[in-house]
Write a protein that holds these residues in place. Structure first.
Motif, PDB file in Angstrom:
ATOM      1  N   LEU A  73       0.820  -1.210   0.000  1.00 48.87           N
ATOM      2  CA  LEU A  73       0.000   0.000   0.000  1.00 48.87           C
ATOM      3  C   LEU A  73       0.859   1.267   0.000  1.00 48.87           C
ATOM      4  N   ARG A  74       2.018   1.197   0.687  1.00 45.78           N
ATOM      5  CA  ARG A  74       2.918   2.353   0.651  1.00 45.78           C
ATOM      6  C   ARG A  74       3.452   2.584  -0.758  1.00 45.78           C
ATOM      7  N   LEU A  75       3.629   1.512  -1.494  1.00 45.20           N
ATOM      8  CA  LEU A  75       4.072   1.670  -2.880  1.00 45.20           C
ATOM      9  C   LEU A  75       2.993   2.395  -3.683  1.00 45.20           C
ATOM     10  N   LEU A  76       1.733   1.974  -3.484  1.00 45.61           N
ATOM     11  CA  LEU A  76       0.639   2.604  -4.224  1.00 45.61           C
ATOM     12  C   LEU A  76       0.463   4.059  -3.814  1.00 45.61           C
ATOM     13  N   ALA A  77       0.745   4.356  -2.535  1.00 45.99           N
ATOM     14  CA  ALA A  77       0.594   5.738  -2.051  1.00 45.99           C
ATOM     15  C   ALA A  77       1.854   6.562  -2.322  1.00 45.99           C
ATOM     16  N   THR A  78       2.836   5.971  -2.984  1.00 45.72           N
ATOM     17  CA  THR A  78       4.118   6.586  -3.349  1.00 45.72           C
ATOM     18  C   THR A  78       4.966   7.018  -2.149  1.00 45.72           C
TER      19      THR A  78
END
Ligand SMILES: Nc1ncnc2c1ncn2[C@@H]1O[C@H](COP(=O)(O)OP(=O)(O)O)[C@@H](O)[C@H]1O
Ligand SMILES: [Mg+2]
Lengths: 397, 247
Positions: free
Chosen positions: B49-54
């Motif tokens: 999710l941190r990847l998706l939230a950049t």
């Protein structure tokens, strides 16, 4: 880079800090009160101690001298010395500061004075101890006078005038303006305190805005915003710099004010305090500006690595020594500015401040110092931005 | 809309060596849908999710969130994403109103817009009574509401929730679940991670089971049960996570 974003972050951090009691303590309260306390408190104590030493009549003992009763009697009559009986452990007693000094009168001293050559007199003292040095000085003065009197007496015996031994007199007179003397005396001390406050003023916000935020979990929240990482760093950095500058300006102002008030209320006390040129103080502030940037950026970068406020504190404490050391070296007499020292961060500021406070303005060196410090500050700031963009620094586990 | 293609994140840890926290994850979430990422602790949910939230940059693969590429335009992505995790805390010395306004400003909103949206959100979330009090004194429920208002102030098209009910009491957890459903009903794209089966059953249109960084199975809760021949999702999960990928 968006100034609006930077300013938004800065404004929020400023509001946050102004609501934090610990931040107010380190950025505002300590800097405001530390200088007056130091100058008046320590100054007053120091004055009292030195005055006491000056008033005290030093106790000395005579070793030997049984066959020199005249000199012994004269020593005992001297109002500036208290002559005691030499105990067996006189050396120990000097070291224990019970006796200030001792003088050995060699056998046949008085006889030697009359016949021509007397054997040498030896003084025993405690090197570096203030009161022992006073005892030594009084002994030296006494025997110097005795020697002069002996010379004059011998000249008289041969029908020659006393001026033969002393064809002329000399004495010293201070022509340096008082602020120069003050600048040299206090010039090392004042920049030292200002640099230190500059550092401590930046310390709390630097730790709280980086490691503190990580610890409380607000850093991740902030990183969710679309603001560019570089702008977040700059906004936060401006707050750290504000802390540093606030500490510096408040301390300088409070000192100026307390000196002015002190001069009005207790002229006696203040006249004993060193005077230095007011333009010099402005110079000190001007030169400390890039140092404040340097400190803020370095503290910010170092604290960013820590996961908690406590961890950050343990990283930053050793830095304190790096700041204090050059500043202390700058206080040592005899170390003067040169081209190489002008490039040593912090130390160069310390030395330049001392010169400016005593009214000396070496413009090329000042420019070199200002320029090099600005360069160091820029490098440190660039490093802070780079570190803030590294996810292994921000999300360290 | 969220679309991840072989998203991979490798951490280099001094002690543990190379950790493939997210390993070739591909998924797709349409607007008006809730995607549930189900996995045990350490499965790689937070990292994904941190990847998706950049918040983190991918080591491999790519993803498009709200129409922007997470690697090429992370700031654009963040402008259209609301990210809520148990690790995203509030500034204790700010009031709820100041906290919400700060994030409004960080999203480039005008003060008038911020004021209007804050008033509306405070009404919807029943926050009026504590809006002007400092967050440090809040109960968990009050904090949660303030965080929700913070994620919604810029009206994001995509909502990312990382175990939002973790450590909440039953009432607060229910409020969150209701709120997530609200988001879907307003047409937002929602991705939601949890290790609680019940929430997934109640909420999600699609479930992805993640284990060791890899997406092992995907489908509606019903389809997953059917495929594993189990009666409830928990059994399905144990079967999938314990026995490797399901064909
Ligand atoms: N910043 C990091 N550095 C190194 N390893 C990490 C980091 N973040 C997470 N990990 C590791 O990646 C794996 C997945 O973690 P995470 O995404 O937090 O799982 P979950 O949210 O499902 O519990 C774990 O083994 C965790 O230890
Ligand atoms: Mg997690």
């Amino acid at each position: 880079m968006s100034w609006r974003d930077i300013f938004t972050v800065y404004r929020k951090e400023l509001k946050d800090m102004l609501r934090d009691r610990r931040a107010l303590l380190s950025m505002i309260i300590i800097p405001t009160f530390v200088m007056p306390l130091l100058t008046f408190g320590v100054g007053k104590v120091a004055l009292r101690v030195t005055a006491k030493v000056r008033e005290e009549i030093p106790t000395v003992v005579i070793l030997g001298g049984e066959d020199s009763p005249g000199v012994v009697a004269e020593l005992k009559q001297s109002p500036r010395l208290r002559v005691g009986v030499a105990p067996d452990d006189w050396k120990q007693q000097i070291a224990d500061k019970k006796i200030r000094a001792a003088v050995r009168l060699p056998a046949g001293f008085e006889a030697g004075l009359r016949t021509g050559l007397a054997p040498p007199v030896v003084f025993y003292h405690y090197e570096g101890e203030l009161r022992s040095q006073r005892g030594l000085q009084e002994l030296e003065d006494f025997f110097r006078a005795l020697r002069e009197r002996t010379v004059v007496a011998r000249l008289g015996d041969h029908g020659l005038p006393a001026t033969l031994a002393q064809p002329f007199e000399f004495h010293g007179e201070n022509v340096a303006p008082p602020e120069k003397v003050g600048g040299n005396l206090a010039g090392g001390f004042i920049p030292y305190v200002i640099l230190l406050l500059c550092f401590t003023g930046a310390m709390y916000p630097a730790l709280d805005l980086t490691a503190g935020e990580k610890e409380r979990g607000t850093m991740e929240t902030l990183l969710c915003s679309p603001v560019a990482r570089g702008d977040i760093v700059l906004g936060k950095f401006l707050m750290v710099l504000t802390g540093s500058l606030a500490a510096m300006i408040l301390s300088a102002t409070s000192m100026g004010l307390s000196l002015a008030i002190g001069r009005a209320l207790a002229p006696g006390l203040v006249s004993t305090l060193p005077r230095f040129s007011p333009v010099g103080i402005l110079g000190v502030i001007g030169l400390t500006l890039p140092v404040a940037v340097l400190f803020s950026a370095v503290l910010f970068t170092v604290a960013l690595f820590a996961k908690s406020f406590k961890e950050a504190q343990s990283y930053v404490s050793p830095l304190m020594i790096i700041v204090v050391l050059p500043a202390v070296i700058g206080m040592l007499p005899g170390i003067d500015l040169n081209a190489r020292l002008a490039l040593v961060p912090v130390l160069n500021i310390s030395l330049a401040c001392r010169e400016m406070l005593s009214g000396v303005w070496h413009w090329p060196w000042l420019a070199l110092i200002f320029g090099s410090t600005c360069a160091y500050a820029a490098i440190a700031l660039a490093l802070a931005v780079r570190m803030f963009k590294r996810e292994d620094v921000l999300f360290r586990t | 809309m969220i679309e991840a293609r072989s998203l991979t994140k490798v951490f280099r840890d001094r002690k543990r060596g190379e950790i493939r926290a997210v390993d070739g994850v591909s998924l797709r979430v349409e607007p008006g849908r809730i995607y549930g990422l189900l996995g045990a602790n350490g499965a790689g949910k937070t990292t994904a999710l941190r990847l998706l939230a950049t918040l983190l940059r991918p080591s491999g693969g790519s993803a498009t969130v709200a129409g922007y590429d997470i690697a090429a335009a992370p700031e654009r992505v963040r402008a259209h994403v609301g990210f809520l995790a148990s690790s995203t805390a509030l500034y204790g010395r700010l009031t709820a109103r100041e906290m919400i306004a700060y994030f409004g400003r960080l999203h480039g909103l005008a003060d008038a817009t911020i004021a209007a949206r804050t008033a509306r959100l405070a009404g919807e979330l029943d926050m009026d009574e504590f809006l002007d009090r400092r967050c440090e004194k809040f109960s968990t429920g009050m904090k949660q509401k303030t965080s929700i208002a913070r994620t919604l102030i810029h009206d994001p098209a995509v909502m990312i929730f990382d175990e939002p009910t973790l450590g909440l009491d039953v009432m607060s957890a229910r409020a969150i679940v209701r709120f997530v459903r609200d988001c879907r009903d307003r047409g937002k794209t929602v991705i939601y991670s949890t290790h609680a089966m019940g929430e997934v059953e109640k909420l999600c249109d699609t479930v992805g089971i993640i284990h060791g960084g890899r997406l092992l199975a995907e489908g509606t809760p019903g389809a997953l049960r059917e495929r594993t021949g189990t009666l409830d999702l928990e059994d399905a999960f144990v079967k999938i996570a314990g026995g490797g990928a399901v064909p």
